[in-house]
Design a protein around this motif. Structure first.
Motif, PDB file in Angstrom:
ATOM      1  N   THR A 150      -0.583  -0.365   6.003  1.00 53.68           N
ATOM      2  CA  THR A 150      -1.646  -0.124   5.029  1.00 53.68           C
ATOM      3  C   THR A 150      -1.752   1.361   4.699  1.00 53.68           C
ATOM      4  OG1 THR A 150      -2.819  -2.053   5.902  1.00 53.68           O
ATOM      5  CG2 THR A 150      -4.064  -0.563   4.487  1.00 53.68           C
ATOM      6  N   LEU A 151      -1.675   2.213   5.717  1.00 49.21           N
ATOM      7  CA  LEU A 151      -1.718   3.658   5.462  1.00 49.21           C
ATOM      8  C   LEU A 151      -0.532   4.096   4.609  1.00 49.21           C
ATOM      9  CD1 LEU A 151      -2.911   4.934   8.946  1.00 49.21           C
ATOM     10  CD2 LEU A 151      -4.131   5.228   6.775  1.00 49.21           C
ATOM     11  N   ARG A 152       0.657   3.576   4.890  1.00 51.03           N
ATOM     12  CA  ARG A 152       1.842   3.935   4.094  1.00 51.03           C
ATOM     13  C   ARG A 152       1.691   3.482   2.651  1.00 51.03           C
ATOM     14  NH1 ARG A 152       6.655   2.673   8.375  1.00 51.03           N
ATOM     15  NH2 ARG A 152       6.409   4.584   9.559  1.00 51.03           N
ATOM     16  N   ALA A 153       1.162   2.267   2.460  1.00 57.63           N
ATOM     17  CA  ALA A 153       0.957   1.765   1.095  1.00 57.63           C
ATOM     18  C   ALA A 153      -0.051   2.627   0.351  1.00 57.63           C
ATOM     19  CB  ALA A 153       0.498   0.308   1.137  1.00 57.63           C
ATOM     20  N   LEU A 154      -1.121   3.020   1.018  1.00 61.20           N
ATOM     21  CA  LEU A 154      -2.124   3.879   0.386  1.00 61.20           C
ATOM     22  C   LEU A 154      -1.555   5.267   0.096  1.00 61.20           C
ATOM     23  CD1 LEU A 154      -5.277   2.853   2.437  1.00 61.20           C
ATOM     24  CD2 LEU A 154      -4.850   2.391   0.011  1.00 61.20           C
ATOM     25  N   GLU A 155      -0.722   5.754   0.990  1.00 58.58           N
ATOM     26  CA  GLU A 155      -0.066   7.050   0.755  1.00 58.58           C
ATOM     27  C   GLU A 155       0.902   6.944  -0.422  1.00 58.58           C
ATOM     28  OE1 GLU A 155       2.445  10.460   3.230  1.00 58.58           O
ATOM     29  OE2 GLU A 155       2.264   8.445   4.075  1.00 58.58           O
ATOM     30  N   ARG A 156       1.687   5.880  -0.455  1.00 62.68           N
ATOM     31  CA  ARG A 156       2.639   5.645  -1.550  1.00 62.68           C
ATOM     32  C   ARG A 156       1.936   5.604  -2.895  1.00 62.68           C
ATOM     33  NH1 ARG A 156       4.126  -0.123  -1.511  1.00 62.68           N
ATOM     34  NH2 ARG A 156       2.163  -0.156  -2.632  1.00 62.68           N
ATOM     35  N   ASP A 157       0.745   4.984  -2.912  1.00 57.35           N
ATOM     36  CA  ASP A 157       0.002   4.823  -4.157  1.00 57.35           C
ATOM     37  C   ASP A 157      -0.886   6.015  -4.492  1.00 57.35           C
ATOM     38  OD1 ASP A 157       1.213   2.361  -4.440  1.00 57.35           O
ATOM     39  OD2 ASP A 157      -0.498   1.221  -3.702  1.00 57.35           O
ATOM     40  N   GLY A 158      -0.798   7.070  -3.694  1.00 60.76           N
ATOM     41  CA  GLY A 158      -1.514   8.303  -4.008  1.00 60.76           C
ATOM     42  C   GLY A 158      -2.986   8.292  -3.635  1.00 60.76           C
ATOM     43  N   MET A 159      -3.395   7.376  -2.775  1.00 60.21           N
ATOM     44  CA  MET A 159      -4.808   7.290  -2.398  1.00 60.21           C
ATOM     45  C   MET A 159      -5.107   7.965  -1.066  1.00 60.21           C
ATOM     46  SD  MET A 159      -5.830   3.540  -3.770  1.00 60.21           S
ATOM     47  CE  MET A 159      -4.288   2.692  -3.965  1.00 60.21           C
ATOM     48  N   VAL A 160      -4.073   8.158  -0.256  1.00 56.04           N
ATOM     49  CA  VAL A 160      -4.220   8.787   1.064  1.00 56.04           C
ATOM     50  C   VAL A 160      -3.172   9.878   1.198  1.00 56.04           C
ATOM     51  CG1 VAL A 160      -3.854   8.376   3.548  1.00 56.04           C
ATOM     52  CG2 VAL A 160      -5.268   6.810   2.245  1.00 56.04           C
TER      53      VAL A 160
END
Length: 143
Positions: A71-81
């Motif tokens: 989940t953290l990687r997905a949020l990082e990938r999408d520019g949210m984290v």
């Protein structure tokens, strides 16, 4: 309202505007990414500033290490984290919301609060549904 939407959708589609009701629209992928319980809870947990992985895992009771990482990687990938690694031994890693991630806080916090506020009503409705389903006669399959 329904008629307005039905009349407007073809015009939006013709202009190439985002329309999550269309299977191939990229906005549906965004919706998939944020409509996840761990995303909702993570965004809410990160709203006050940077947090380390272990603290997030303790805060989100029940999340596995794998789910938290994904989940953290997905949020990082999408520019949210944003993930920040500090050059210490052992390395210290913190996660924080970007401006884009912060724009989700009110929405995610609202979903979490609504869930907490209405859990008893939802659970009662589920119990009533199950009770009715158990009482309904079952059709006899043909022989």
């Amino acid at each position: 309202m329904y008629r307005y939407l039905m009349e407007t959708m073809p015009r939006l589609r013709a202009r190439g505007a985002a329309d999550a009701y269309l299977r191939e629209c990229a906005s549906r992928k965004v919706l998939d990414a944020i409509a996840n319980k761990w995303t909702c809870l993570l965004v809410d947990a990160l709203q006050d500033g940077p947090v380390r992985f272990g603290a997030l895992r303790r805060r989100l009771d029940g999340i596995t290490q794998k789910s938290l990482t994904q989940t953290l990687r997905a949020l990082e990938r999408d520019g949210m984290v944003i993930r920040t690694v500090y050059p210490t031994i052992p390395p210290r890693v913190e996660y924080a919301l970007t401006d884009l991630g912060h724009s989700l806080v009110t929405l995610m916090e609202g979903i979490r609060r609504w869930s907490e506020d209405h859990v008893s009503e939802i659970m009662a409705a589920r119990e009533e549904f199950e009770r009715r389903a158990a009482e309904e006669p079952r059709p006899v399959p043909p022989i």
